[in-house]
Write an enzyme that holds these catalytic residues in place. Structure first.
Site, PDB file in Angstrom:
ATOM      1  N   ARG A  92      -8.797   1.514 -23.694  1.00  0.00           N
ATOM      2  CA  ARG A  92      -7.552   2.311 -24.331  1.00  0.00           C
ATOM      3  C   ARG A  92      -8.165   3.641 -24.858  1.00  0.00           C
ATOM      4  O   ARG A  92      -9.394   3.819 -25.237  1.00  0.00           O
ATOM      5  CB  ARG A  92      -7.120   1.414 -25.306  1.00  0.00           C
ATOM      6  CG  ARG A  92      -6.666   0.054 -25.037  1.00  0.00           C
ATOM      7  CD  ARG A  92      -6.224  -0.742 -26.249  1.00  0.00           C
ATOM      8  NE  ARG A  92      -5.697  -2.028 -25.944  1.00  0.00           N
ATOM      9  CZ  ARG A  92      -6.371  -3.102 -25.923  1.00  0.00           C
ATOM     10  NH1 ARG A  92      -7.574  -3.049 -26.413  1.00  0.00           N
ATOM     11  NH2 ARG A  92      -5.707  -4.353 -25.709  1.00  0.00           N
TER      12      ARG A  92
ATOM     13  N   TYR B 199      -1.119  -7.087 -13.285  1.00  0.00           N
ATOM     14  CA  TYR B 199      -1.514  -6.565 -12.365  1.00  0.00           C
ATOM     15  C   TYR B 199      -1.570  -7.138 -11.002  1.00  0.00           C
ATOM     16  O   TYR B 199      -2.089  -6.641  -9.972  1.00  0.00           O
ATOM     17  CB  TYR B 199      -3.205  -6.342 -12.610  1.00  0.00           C
ATOM     18  CG  TYR B 199      -3.482  -5.218 -13.849  1.00  0.00           C
ATOM     19  CD1 TYR B 199      -3.259  -3.995 -13.729  1.00  0.00           C
ATOM     20  CD2 TYR B 199      -3.648  -6.002 -15.193  1.00  0.00           C
ATOM     21  CE1 TYR B 199      -3.196  -3.267 -14.943  1.00  0.00           C
ATOM     22  CE2 TYR B 199      -3.823  -5.120 -16.342  1.00  0.00           C
ATOM     23  CZ  TYR B 199      -3.727  -3.548 -16.149  1.00  0.00           C
ATOM     24  OH  TYR B 199      -3.700  -2.914 -17.356  1.00  0.00           O
TER      25      TYR B 199
ATOM     26  N   HIS C 215      -7.746  -8.239 -23.512  1.00  0.00           N
ATOM     27  CA  HIS C 215      -6.257  -9.010 -23.752  1.00  0.00           C
ATOM     28  C   HIS C 215      -6.602 -10.094 -24.371  1.00  0.00           C
ATOM     29  O   HIS C 215      -7.286 -10.960 -24.020  1.00  0.00           O
ATOM     30  CB  HIS C 215      -5.676  -9.001 -22.217  1.00  0.00           C
ATOM     31  CG  HIS C 215      -5.264  -7.710 -21.613  1.00  0.00           C
ATOM     32  ND1 HIS C 215      -4.979  -7.638 -20.352  1.00  0.00           N
ATOM     33  CD2 HIS C 215      -4.984  -6.675 -22.316  1.00  0.00           C
ATOM     34  CE1 HIS C 215      -4.379  -6.491 -19.952  1.00  0.00           C
ATOM     35  NE2 HIS C 215      -4.375  -5.885 -21.158  1.00  0.00           N
TER      36      HIS C 215
ATOM     37  N   ARG D 172      -7.193   3.171 -17.345  1.00  0.00           N
ATOM     38  CA  ARG D 172      -7.182   1.728 -17.794  1.00  0.00           C
ATOM     39  C   ARG D 172      -6.498   0.873 -16.586  1.00  0.00           C
ATOM     40  O   ARG D 172      -6.899  -0.192 -16.442  1.00  0.00           O
ATOM     41  CB  ARG D 172      -6.700   1.457 -19.232  1.00  0.00           C
ATOM     42  CG  ARG D 172      -6.708  -0.028 -19.631  1.00  0.00           C
ATOM     43  CD  ARG D 172      -6.318  -0.057 -21.111  1.00  0.00           C
ATOM     44  NE  ARG D 172      -6.007  -1.266 -21.540  1.00  0.00           N
ATOM     45  CZ  ARG D 172      -6.731  -2.169 -22.073  1.00  0.00           C
ATOM     46  NH1 ARG D 172      -8.259  -1.945 -22.120  1.00  0.00           N
ATOM     47  NH2 ARG D 172      -6.582  -3.269 -22.616  1.00  0.00           N
TER      48      ARG D 172
ATOM     49  N   HIS E  58      -4.148   5.943 -20.231  1.00  0.00           N
ATOM     50  CA  HIS E  58      -3.836   4.444 -19.895  1.00  0.00           C
ATOM     51  C   HIS E  58      -3.766   4.214 -18.400  1.00  0.00           C
ATOM     52  O   HIS E  58      -4.144   3.211 -18.084  1.00  0.00           O
ATOM     53  CB  HIS E  58      -2.689   4.009 -20.794  1.00  0.00           C
ATOM     54  CG  HIS E  58      -2.658   2.583 -21.475  1.00  0.00           C
ATOM     55  ND1 HIS E  58      -3.650   2.349 -22.325  1.00  0.00           N
ATOM     56  CD2 HIS E  58      -2.077   1.394 -21.026  1.00  0.00           C
ATOM     57  CE1 HIS E  58      -3.587   1.169 -22.625  1.00  0.00           C
ATOM     58  NE2 HIS E  58      -2.541   0.468 -21.837  1.00  0.00           N
TER      59      HIS E  58
ATOM     60  N   LYS F  13      -7.934  -3.372 -30.545  1.00  0.00           N
ATOM     61  CA  LYS F  13      -6.819  -3.765 -31.337  1.00  0.00           C
ATOM     62  C   LYS F  13      -7.281  -4.710 -32.760  1.00  0.00           C
ATOM     63  O   LYS F  13      -7.977  -5.834 -32.323  1.00  0.00           O
ATOM     64  CB  LYS F  13      -5.777  -4.052 -30.534  1.00  0.00           C
ATOM     65  CG  LYS F  13      -4.875  -3.283 -29.962  1.00  0.00           C
ATOM     66  CD  LYS F  13      -3.711  -3.868 -29.133  1.00  0.00           C
ATOM     67  CE  LYS F  13      -2.982  -2.780 -28.278  1.00  0.00           C
ATOM     68  NZ  LYS F  13      -1.864  -3.224 -27.706  1.00  0.00           N
TER      69      LYS F  13
END
Length: 298
Positions: free
Chosen positions: A148, A279, A270, A247, A244, A172
Site C-alpha cells: 500500500r 483477484y 489481508h 499492488r 494501489h 493497517k
C-alpha cells in the site's frame, strides 16, 4: 449525550480498542459528521441516543440524491458501526440502522497494469535527476512487494532484511508482516540508498525513513500519487492509475502465474481471504486454464 462527546469517545475506541489507522478513523468520523451537519441544517435536536430510524432514513434518502450507491453504502455501514458502539457501551439498546438496507452495488474490480505497461512506466523515469533513482526504487517496491502507498512511505531502512530476502512491512492497525523481496528490487533500493540517499541532508526524526524528499523528510502519499500520474501522462497511458494499481497488478500477476490465494493473502496483509478472492474475478481465462490442467475430466 452530545454528538461531539459521542464522536470523541468513538474515535478513542477505534484507535485504542480496534487499533485502526488515522485514515480509517477519519473516514468513520466523516460519516458521523455528515449526519451531525444534516441535523444542524434541518434544526433537528435529536441526540445520538434519541435519534429515530425515520430521521436516519430521511438523511440517507437526501444523501442518496448527491452520492453514488457505493458512497451511500459506505455511509450506512459507518453509521451502523457507530450505533453498534453505543450499544456496546450501554448508552442505548437499539440501532436505528437495523432495518435500513444498503443499496445493491456490483463488486468493483480493481484496475491493473500489464507487465509491459509497468515496464514502460518505470523506463519513463528520468534517471538523470537524483529523484529518478528514488522513484524507480519506489515503483519497483510497490509492484515487487505489493505494498500500500502508506506502507511504502513508512518503510524504514531498518525494515530491510536483504540477506534473508524479506522486508518488514507495517500495515493497517500497525500489524507487521514479512514480505519477500526479489533481487532486482533489492538492487534498485541499494542504488538509491547508496548513491542518492547518502547525499541528502536528513532532517531529525527521519534518519531511518527509506524514501525521502529533497528536504530530507518523509514523502507524502500525495507526492507518490503525483509521480505516478505524471509518468502515466508521459507514456500516454489511458488508464486511470494510482499507487494501489501496482499492488493490484502484483496480486493479479502472481495469480496468473499459478500462485495460491493463501500465499497472496499473506503477502498483501489481508485479514480475510475473501478480500484476496477479488483477484480471481480479474482473469477468467486463468480459471479456465486451471480447470483444463487439473480437472480429472479434462
Amino acid at each position: 449525550m452530545k454528538w461531539e462527546h459521542a464522536l470523541k469517545d468513538y474515535q478513542d475506541y477505534l484507535k485504542i480498542e480496534r487499533g485502526l489507522s488515522k485514515n480509517s478513523i477519519d473516514n468513520y468520523s466523516l460519516d458521523i459528521k455528515k449526519l451531525m451537519n444534516y441535523l444542524e441544517t434541518n434544526n433537528l435536536t435529536q441526540s445520538p441516543i434519541s435519534i429515530t430510524q425515520e430521521t436516519i432514513q430521511q438523511f440517507i434518502y437526501d444523501t442518496a440524491k448527491v452520492v453514488n450507491a457505493r458512497s451511500q453504502s459506505r455511509i450506512i455501514s459507518g453509521l451502523r458501526s457507530f450505533f453498534n458502539y453505543l450499544i456496546f457501551e450501554d448508552y442505548t439498546t437499539t440501532n436505528p440502522l437495523d432495518f435500513i438496507e444498503s443499496p445493491k452495488i456490483g463488486r468493483k474490480l480493481p484496475d491493473t497494469l500489464s507487465e509491459e505497461e509497468i515496464d514502460q512506466l518505470i523506463k519513463a523515469i528520468d534517471l538523470s535527476k537524483a529523484e529518478g533513482e528514488r522513484n524507480r526504487a519506489m515503483l519497483e517496491t510497490l509492484y515487487g512487494c505489493g505494498l500500500r502507498v502508506s506502507e511504502l512511505i513508512n518503510l524504514k531502512v531498518s525494515d530491510l532484511f536483504f540477506d534473508e530476502g524479506f522486508i518488514k512491512v507495517t500495515g493497517k492497525g500497525d500489524k507487521q508482516r514479512f514480505v519477500p523481496i526479489v533481487n532486482v528490487t533489492q538492487k534498485f533500493i541499494n542504488i538509491y540508498k547508496d548513491e542518492v540517499r547518502n547525499h541528502i541532508t536528513i532532517q531529525p526524526g527521519f534518519e531511518d525513513t527509506l524514501f525521502l524528499n529533497r528536504r530530507g523528510k518523509q514523502l507524502t502519499r500525495a507526492m507518490v500519487f503525483t509521480i505516478i500520474k505524471q509518468l502515466a501522462v508521459k507514456i500516454g497511458l489511458k488508464k486511470s492509475i494510482s499507487p494501489h494499481t501496482f499492488r493490484h497488478s502484483f496480486a493479479t500477476h502472481l495469480l496468473q502465474n499459478n500462485a495460491d490465494l493463501r500465499s497472496i493473502q499473506l503477502m498483501l496483509g489481508h485479514e480475510s481471504i475473501t478480500t484476496t478472492e477479488i483477484y480471481v474475478h480479474l482473469d477468467k481465462s486463468h480459471l479456465t486454464k486451471v480447470v483444463e490442467k487439473f480437472h480429472p475430466r479434462k
